[in-house]
Scaffold this motif. Structure first.
Motif, PDB file in Angstrom:
ATOM      1  N   VAL A 126       0.871  -1.184   0.000  1.00 20.10           N
ATOM      2  CA  VAL A 126       0.000   0.000   0.000  1.00 20.10           C
ATOM      3  C   VAL A 126       0.901   1.224   0.000  1.00 20.10           C
ATOM      4  O   VAL A 126       1.789   1.359   0.837  1.00 20.10           O
ATOM      5  N   ILE A 127       0.668   2.114  -0.961  1.00 23.97           N
ATOM      6  CA  ILE A 127       1.567   3.243  -1.226  1.00 23.97           C
ATOM      7  C   ILE A 127       0.732   4.484  -1.504  1.00 23.97           C
ATOM      8  O   ILE A 127      -0.260   4.421  -2.237  1.00 23.97           O
ATOM      9  N   GLU A 128       1.141   5.600  -0.937  1.00 24.41           N
ATOM     10  CA  GLU A 128       0.479   6.868  -1.239  1.00 24.41           C
ATOM     11  C   GLU A 128       1.315   7.639  -2.256  1.00 24.41           C
ATOM     12  O   GLU A 128       2.526   7.797  -2.088  1.00 24.41           O
ATOM     13  N   GLN A 129       0.648   8.131  -3.314  1.00 25.07           N
ATOM     14  CA  GLN A 129       1.356   8.896  -4.329  1.00 25.07           C
ATOM     15  C   GLN A 129       0.411   9.909  -4.969  1.00 25.07           C
ATOM     16  O   GLN A 129      -0.707   9.560  -5.373  1.00 25.07           O
ATOM     17  N   HIS A 130       0.884  11.155  -5.032  1.00 25.63           N
ATOM     18  CA  HIS A 130       0.079  12.257  -5.585  1.00 25.63           C
ATOM     19  C   HIS A 130      -1.273  12.358  -4.888  1.00 25.63           C
ATOM     20  O   HIS A 130      -2.286  12.673  -5.529  1.00 25.63           O
ATOM     21  N   GLY A 131      -1.305  12.061  -3.603  1.00 27.89           N
ATOM     22  CA  GLY A 131      -2.540  12.179  -2.851  1.00 27.89           C
ATOM     23  C   GLY A 131      -3.503  11.025  -3.008  1.00 27.89           C
ATOM     24  O   GLY A 131      -4.560  11.009  -2.371  1.00 27.89           O
ATOM     25  N   ALA A 132      -3.175  10.070  -3.838  1.00 27.80           N
ATOM     26  CA  ALA A 132      -4.026   8.888  -4.043  1.00 27.80           C
ATOM     27  C   ALA A 132      -3.401   7.680  -3.356  1.00 27.80           C
ATOM     28  O   ALA A 132      -2.233   7.698  -2.942  1.00 27.80           O
ATOM     29  N   LEU A 133      -4.177   6.609  -3.221  1.00 24.71           N
ATOM     30  CA  LEU A 133      -3.706   5.369  -2.608  1.00 24.71           C
ATOM     31  C   LEU A 133      -3.549   4.308  -3.682  1.00 24.71           C
ATOM     32  O   LEU A 133      -4.492   4.016  -4.424  1.00 24.71           O
TER      33      LEU A 133
END
Length: 575
Positions: A201-208
């Protein structure tokens, strides 16, 4: 170490095994084939999920861990199982530790329990409590936990289902961030061959980002697709529908679902019989991997501390006796070496290879290198940790007395390696030597239970049979000759005599009068001998392990890069 073992001991008796996913046999010789499933919660939906979690006093990681547990429970048909957590942990050993670039990951075992009715909110709260408890015991890693459980159960166990959360990581300057500093991902896949399923699980550009890497040689792709789809749908409902958190859930099965009560089904392995052979000890991207072969007794979890001290980002794979994982162990050293080469080729089809081991493991590594050489393959490095030449090992013959002698040596080896007093003095040794057959195994089992090394429902039977077989085939083996002048040998020798089993003809202190433990006539390449302060059974822990790791790190760093086949290798590489 003993305090940590005691702290984790109570948990071991009740810790379940991996989820019993529908494992199918891997084809012999086939390379591991991973495929990634990816889904995305857009920023608004991800923020809604985080807000609802915060309202209930939960972390996002605990929420997603609980949803993952639900998906695995539905897929496996189990109510209780364990998964492996990847923890990014920088211990506060120095004020500037956050400026250090390196591998700060550690592995923990996390229990999932759906055997009682409840709601998702209940499950997420329990996941968070269990997660905090896991973190409190993070110095007792998954590898050490499995080693302890293996010692108690007599079977080498693995938990090849993984959960990795990169949520809430801090950068070297100490601030919260997503993973933009790494660049935009174009392609990625985790590829540890003995992991069946790895969820990140990774957060990137405010998305999951939700990612499942599935070993499709082993797990059916259609079922993985269905499980992943259900998991993603559940995460989205939790973000969009508050009532989803409080919908009652029936109790799951408390028994083992698809599996036997002792854990997940074992995959078919290449070679003789069934049972797991190759077990990952460390994940990494560098090539080629380092293969460490078991000592007498068949277990590879003894290498945990040494592996943790290695400096480069190199995969390390342990090769364990298949009899410890439900299979059948080959009956001589050449057959055992052939079996392990089949497993090695699933990770690395062609050389040059890096092979090593402690005690019997070094002898097996040498035999594997000889077999590879006959087939035109090269071994770049042999690591032999206090491995006496087998010419000095005496054979155990027949039944009865040989079983009792093997049992005595087994108990002495445990006491020396674990630095424990098993209450096994001369009188107890003489009493055990008078026993025969099943009475021997019952006596050993009871002594290990009394010492807290076995639970009441486990026995030492399998361990004793494997240990006795290893002593017998070592005594029957004669080492071959490795003629490749480019194969380096890093030979570690203990400086002190062992407190147990010294000079009895089982490979411990049996060659004190021989140069380089008797291996001069069996290799042609350069030998670097290192004498390490410690005895045979203490070499893989403490300062001795640090010394060995320092020499191994230097040796690996000095190898030509990239490693080449014999036709391309130059003798000048050896200087």
């Amino acid at each position: 170490m003993n305090a940590r073992r005691a702290a984790g001991g109570d948990r071991l008796d009740t810790l379940p095994g991996a989820p019993a996913l529908p494992v199918r046999p891997a084809e012999p010789g086939a390379r591991p084939r991973f495929a990634r499933r990816t889904a995305r919660l857009e920023p608004a939906q991800w923020q809604a999920l985080r807000a609802e979690a915060a309202r209930r006093g939960l972390t996002p990681t605990a929420v997603l861990l609980a949803a993952y547990g639900d998906a695995l429970a539905a897929w496996s048909g189990q109510g209780r199982f364990a998964i492996t957590l990847t923890l990014f942990d920088r211990p506060p050993v120095h004020p500037d530790v956050n400026l250090v670039v390196g591998d700060f990951t550690s592995l923990l075992l996390h229990e999932v329990d759906r055997s009682r009715p409840g709601t998702f909110a209940d499950d997420a709260s329990e996941a968070q409590r269990t997660l905090f408890r896991d973190l409190d015991h993070r110095e007792f890693s998954a590898l050490e936990t499995l080693a302890e459980k293996s010692a108690r159960s007599g079977a080498t166990e693995s938990v090849p289902v993984v959960f990795t959360s990169a949520l809430g990581l801090t950068d070297p300057l100490g601030g919260e961030h997503d993973l933009d500093w790494m660049g935009n991902p174009v392609y990625g896949i985790s590829s540890t061959p003995q992991t069946w399923l790895d969820h990140q699980v990774i957060e990137q550009h405010g998305a999951l980002l939700l990612q499942w890497d599935v070993l499709e040689n082993v797990l059916p792709a259609d079922e993985a697709d269905q499980a992943f789809s259900g998991y993603v749908d559940r995460a989205r409902r939790l973000a969009d529908e508050a009532e989803e958190w409080d919908t009652p859930r029936p109790a799951g099965p408390s028994a083992a679902g698809r599996s036997s009560p002792t854990g997940p089904p074992h995959r078919e392995s290449a070679g003789t019989g069934t049972g797991e052979t190759a077990l990952p000890l460390h994940a990494g991207a560098a090539e080629p991997p380092l293969f460490l072969i078991h000592p007498s007794g068949g277990d590879v979890l003894c290498y945990g501390e040494l592996v943790g001290l290695l400096a480069d980002d190199r995969p390390v794979v342990g090769l364990t006796d298949p009899a410890l994982t439900g299979g059948v162990g080959p009956a001589d050293i050449p057959a055992l070496a052939e079996h392990y080469l089949d497993a090695v080729r699933q990770h690395q089809p062609h050389g040059p290879y890096l092979l090593g081991g402690w005690s019997m493991g070094g002898t097996l590594a040498h035999e594997m290198a000889c077999l590879l050489e006959r087939r035109g393959e090269r071994t770049a490095l042999l690591l032999m940790i206090d491995s006496n030449t087998p010419d000095r090992i005496r054979t155990l013959h027949g039944q009865g007395a040989s079983q009792a002698v093997a049992a005595v040596r087994y108990l002495h080896s445990l006491a020396a390696f674990l630095d424990l007093d098993l209450g096994f003095g001369p009188a107890e040794e003489a009493e055990l030597l008078d026993r025969t057959g099943d009475d021997i195994r019952r006596a050993v089992t009871q002594r290990l239970r009394d010492a807290g090394l076995l639970s009441r429902r486990d026995t030492a039977d399998t361990r004793l049979r494997v240990f006795e077989r290893h002593l017998r085939i070592l005594g029957e083996h004669r080492a071959g000759h490795l003629s490749d002048p480019t194969t380096r040998l890093l030979l570690v020798r203990a400086a002190l005599p062992s407190p147990h089993n010294s000079g009895v003809g089982m490979g411990v202190d049996d060659a004190p009068d021989l140069s380089r433990l008797g291996w001069d006539g069996h290799v042609r390449g350069p030998i670097h001998e290192v004498v390490v302060e410690g005895h045979h059974y203490s070499l893989l822990t403490g300062d001795a392990a640090k010394t060995i790791a320092e020499h191994l790190n230097r040796t690996l760093a000095a190898l030509p890069h990239p490693l080449r086949q014999p036709s391309d290798a130059a003798t000048s590489d050896l200087t």
